[in-house]
Write an enzyme that holds these catalytic residues in place. Sequence first.
Site, short mmCIF file in Angstrom:
data_model
loop_
_atom_site.label_atom_id
_atom_site.label_comp_id
_atom_site.label_asym_id
_atom_site.label_seq_id
_atom_site.Cartn_x
_atom_site.Cartn_y
_atom_site.Cartn_z
N ASP A 90 -26.31 -13.82 35.18
CA ASP A 90 -27.05 -12.69 34.63
C ASP A 90 -26.57 -11.43 35.36
O ASP A 90 -25.92 -11.52 36.41
CB ASP A 90 -28.54 -12.93 34.84
CG ASP A 90 -29.39 -11.77 34.36
OD1 ASP A 90 -29.18 -11.32 33.22
OD2 ASP A 90 -30.24 -11.31 35.14
N ASP A 123 -32.16 -14.43 37.54
CA ASP A 123 -33.39 -14.08 38.25
C ASP A 123 -34.63 -14.15 37.38
O ASP A 123 -35.74 -13.89 37.85
CB ASP A 123 -33.28 -12.66 38.79
CG ASP A 123 -33.20 -11.64 37.66
OD1 ASP A 123 -34.12 -10.81 37.54
OD2 ASP A 123 -32.23 -11.69 36.89
#
Length: 230
Positions: free
Chosen positions: A12, A175
């Site tokens: 990400d 996350d």
Amino acid sequence: MSMNAIKAIAFDLDGTLIDSVPDLAAATNALLAELGFAACSETEVRSWVGNGAKKLVQRALVAKSDREIDDDYLQQVLPLFMTHYQANLQQHSRLYDGVLEVLTQLKQAGFALAVVTNKPYKFTVPLLQAFGLDGLFDVVLGGDSLAKMKPDPMPLNHLLAHWQLGQHQLLMVGDSKNDIFAAKSAGIAVIGLTYGYNYGEDISLSGPDAVCEQFSNILAHVNHRPNEME
């Protein structure tokens, strides 16, 4: 799930590699001011990010206008936000500790690396370039690169097909629960990071295969030199 056979790693971007909230907050406040609404805090923006620019703008407008925002109005103001974000891109963002060093080490070790983000592609590449990360990734997928974005598994399934990998050979690092859910739907291993943006929730509640408090901790979960990609 074992991570011993990992050959490729998808990361990400926001909240994982780069703390981009300061720029997003500046752009959001510029939009709110233009529309005549009260300003928001950086803390509020941290709780709104993760599902792409459109969702961020919608959450901000609902919070500050105190009313429902229909899609027609959202489509009307979204280009204004994009203009403000372009003006603030990489003005206040920062790279998280250890990111450049760890990515370089993984690349040199032979892992194939990708970025899988819900940020629009046109903002993703300049941000990677600004921090000297662009040369480390073989594939970059923005939130608008495919028909669907995380938490849908489509971007990760795309990588499996692109690299002709088995599910046990691809790892996702992120996350947010969007990263965890996408990885689980794709049938691949996933590491959750505790320091990013996850709507105020403990990342472990989403059930990642491992949880890391620092970016460098992911090295302990993968072999340092994978077999060559076929």
